[in-house]
Design a protein around this motif. Structure first.
Motif, mmCIF file in Angstrom:
data_model
loop_
_atom_site.group_PDB
_atom_site.id
_atom_site.type_symbol
_atom_site.label_atom_id
_atom_site.label_comp_id
_atom_site.label_asym_id
_atom_site.label_seq_id
_atom_site.Cartn_x
_atom_site.Cartn_y
_atom_site.Cartn_z
ATOM 1 N N GLY A 19 67.805 -61.814 -3.162
ATOM 2 C CA GLY A 19 67.722 -61.659 -1.712
ATOM 3 C C GLY A 19 66.625 -60.698 -1.295
ATOM 4 O O GLY A 19 65.898 -60.937 -0.331
ATOM 5 N N GLY A 20 66.491 -59.594 -2.017
ATOM 6 C CA GLY A 20 65.424 -58.644 -1.713
ATOM 7 C C GLY A 20 64.048 -59.235 -1.945
ATOM 8 O O GLY A 20 63.116 -58.995 -1.174
ATOM 9 N N ALA A 21 63.913 -60.027 -3.009
ATOM 10 C CA ALA A 21 62.625 -60.666 -3.281
ATOM 11 C C ALA A 21 62.302 -61.703 -2.211
ATOM 12 O O ALA A 21 61.155 -61.804 -1.763
ATOM 13 C CB ALA A 21 62.645 -61.312 -4.662
ATOM 14 N N LEU A 22 63.308 -62.472 -1.802
ATOM 15 C CA LEU A 22 63.070 -63.479 -0.761
ATOM 16 C C LEU A 22 62.749 -62.831 0.583
ATOM 17 O O LEU A 22 61.896 -63.322 1.328
ATOM 18 C CB LEU A 22 64.288 -64.393 -0.632
ATOM 19 C CG LEU A 22 64.519 -65.357 -1.784
ATOM 20 C CD1 LEU A 22 65.838 -66.107 -1.586
ATOM 21 C CD2 LEU A 22 63.365 -66.320 -1.921
ATOM 22 N N ARG A 23 63.429 -61.726 0.880
ATOM 23 C CA ARG A 23 63.138 -61.034 2.139
ATOM 24 C C ARG A 23 61.711 -60.503 2.136
ATOM 25 O O ARG A 23 61.003 -60.585 3.135
ATOM 26 C CB ARG A 23 64.129 -59.889 2.340
ATOM 27 C CG ARG A 23 63.909 -59.159 3.647
ATOM 28 C CD ARG A 23 64.887 -58.068 3.836
ATOM 29 N NE ARG A 23 64.829 -57.180 2.659
ATOM 30 C CZ ARG A 23 65.546 -56.092 2.532
ATOM 31 N NH1 ARG A 23 66.392 -55.746 3.456
ATOM 32 N NH2 ARG A 23 65.439 -55.342 1.454
ATOM 33 N N ALA A 24 61.278 -59.974 0.998
ATOM 34 C CA ALA A 24 59.911 -59.474 0.908
ATOM 35 C C ALA A 24 58.892 -60.604 0.988
ATOM 36 O O ALA A 24 57.799 -60.430 1.522
ATOM 37 C CB ALA A 24 59.716 -58.689 -0.381
ATOM 38 N N ALA A 25 59.259 -61.759 0.475
ATOM 39 C CA ALA A 25 58.316 -62.888 0.477
ATOM 40 C C ALA A 25 58.174 -63.523 1.854
ATOM 41 O O ALA A 25 57.094 -63.976 2.216
ATOM 42 C CB ALA A 25 58.773 -63.936 -0.534
ATOM 43 N N PHE A 26 59.256 -63.562 2.616
ATOM 44 C CA PHE A 26 59.237 -64.323 3.857
ATOM 45 C C PHE A 26 59.308 -63.475 5.120
ATOM 46 O O PHE A 26 59.540 -64.006 6.197
ATOM 47 C CB PHE A 26 60.384 -65.343 3.863
ATOM 48 C CG PHE A 26 60.208 -66.410 2.817
ATOM 49 C CD1 PHE A 26 59.185 -67.335 2.922
ATOM 50 C CD2 PHE A 26 61.061 -66.475 1.738
ATOM 51 C CE1 PHE A 26 59.023 -68.311 1.966
ATOM 52 C CE2 PHE A 26 60.903 -67.448 0.765
ATOM 53 C CZ PHE A 26 59.879 -68.376 0.877
ATOM 54 N N ASP A 27 59.127 -62.170 5.011
ATOM 55 C CA ASP A 27 59.095 -61.378 6.240
ATOM 56 C C ASP A 27 57.726 -61.541 6.908
ATOM 57 O O ASP A 27 56.787 -62.091 6.355
ATOM 58 C CB ASP A 27 59.419 -59.908 5.977
ATOM 59 C CG ASP A 27 58.386 -59.205 5.127
ATOM 60 O OD1 ASP A 27 57.487 -59.878 4.600
ATOM 61 O OD2 ASP A 27 58.486 -57.977 4.965
ATOM 62 N N ALA A 28 57.597 -61.058 8.109
ATOM 63 C CA ALA A 28 56.364 -61.257 8.876
ATOM 64 C C ALA A 28 55.278 -60.235 8.543
ATOM 65 O O ALA A 28 54.186 -60.316 9.060
ATOM 66 C CB ALA A 28 56.682 -61.199 10.365
ATOM 67 N N ASP A 29 55.598 -59.286 7.667
ATOM 68 C CA ASP A 29 54.644 -58.231 7.329
ATOM 69 C C ASP A 29 53.802 -58.658 6.120
ATOM 70 O O ASP A 29 54.324 -58.788 5.012
ATOM 71 C CB ASP A 29 55.401 -56.946 7.016
ATOM 72 C CG ASP A 29 54.487 -55.749 6.836
ATOM 73 O OD1 ASP A 29 53.271 -55.892 7.076
ATOM 74 O OD2 ASP A 29 55.000 -54.686 6.448
ATOM 75 N N PRO A 30 52.509 -58.874 6.287
ATOM 76 C CA PRO A 30 51.685 -59.317 5.159
ATOM 77 C C PRO A 30 51.445 -58.236 4.106
ATOM 78 O O PRO A 30 51.012 -58.539 3.001
ATOM 79 C CB PRO A 30 50.376 -59.750 5.808
ATOM 80 C CG PRO A 30 50.328 -59.023 7.095
ATOM 81 C CD PRO A 30 51.761 -58.820 7.528
ATOM 82 N N SER A 31 51.746 -56.991 4.431
ATOM 83 C CA SER A 31 51.524 -55.920 3.455
ATOM 84 C C SER A 31 52.702 -55.738 2.504
ATOM 85 O O SER A 31 52.621 -54.932 1.580
ATOM 86 C CB SER A 31 51.238 -54.604 4.182
ATOM 87 O OG SER A 31 52.381 -54.188 4.905
ATOM 88 N N THR A 32 53.783 -56.461 2.710
ATOM 89 C CA THR A 32 54.946 -56.354 1.843
ATOM 90 C C THR A 32 54.733 -57.192 0.586
ATOM 91 O O THR A 32 54.365 -58.351 0.655
ATOM 92 C CB THR A 32 56.210 -56.857 2.563
ATOM 93 O OG1 THR A 32 56.348 -56.151 3.788
ATOM 94 C CG2 THR A 32 57.431 -56.631 1.725
#
Length: 65
Positions: A19-32
């Motif tokens: 879940g943490g990896a998916l949240r980092a992959a699909f959030d709107a922040d390109p720097s994540t």
């Protein structure tokens, strides 16, 4: 799956890691960025918890020991 509590802890660890990896992959922040090393470590730990044999209730006590 030898122990329900250990199995649930393993599943929880896997779900949180993914879940943490998916949240980092699909959030709107390109720097994540996804932390691949910690994700793999958490999934491996979860698999270890699922496969653990920590609840063997058939063990006997040696009276001579």
């Amino acid at each position: 799956m030898k122990n329900t509590k250990t199995t649930l802890a393993g599943l929880g660890a896997i779900l949180i890691a993914v879940g943490g990896a998916l949240r980092a992959a699909f959030d709107a922040d390109p720097s994540t960025n996804i932390d691949i090393a910690s994700t793999i470590a958490a999934v491996t730990a979860g698999i270890g918890l699922i496969l653990a044999k920590d609840a063997d209730k058939t063990a006997t006590i040696d009276p001579k020991a």
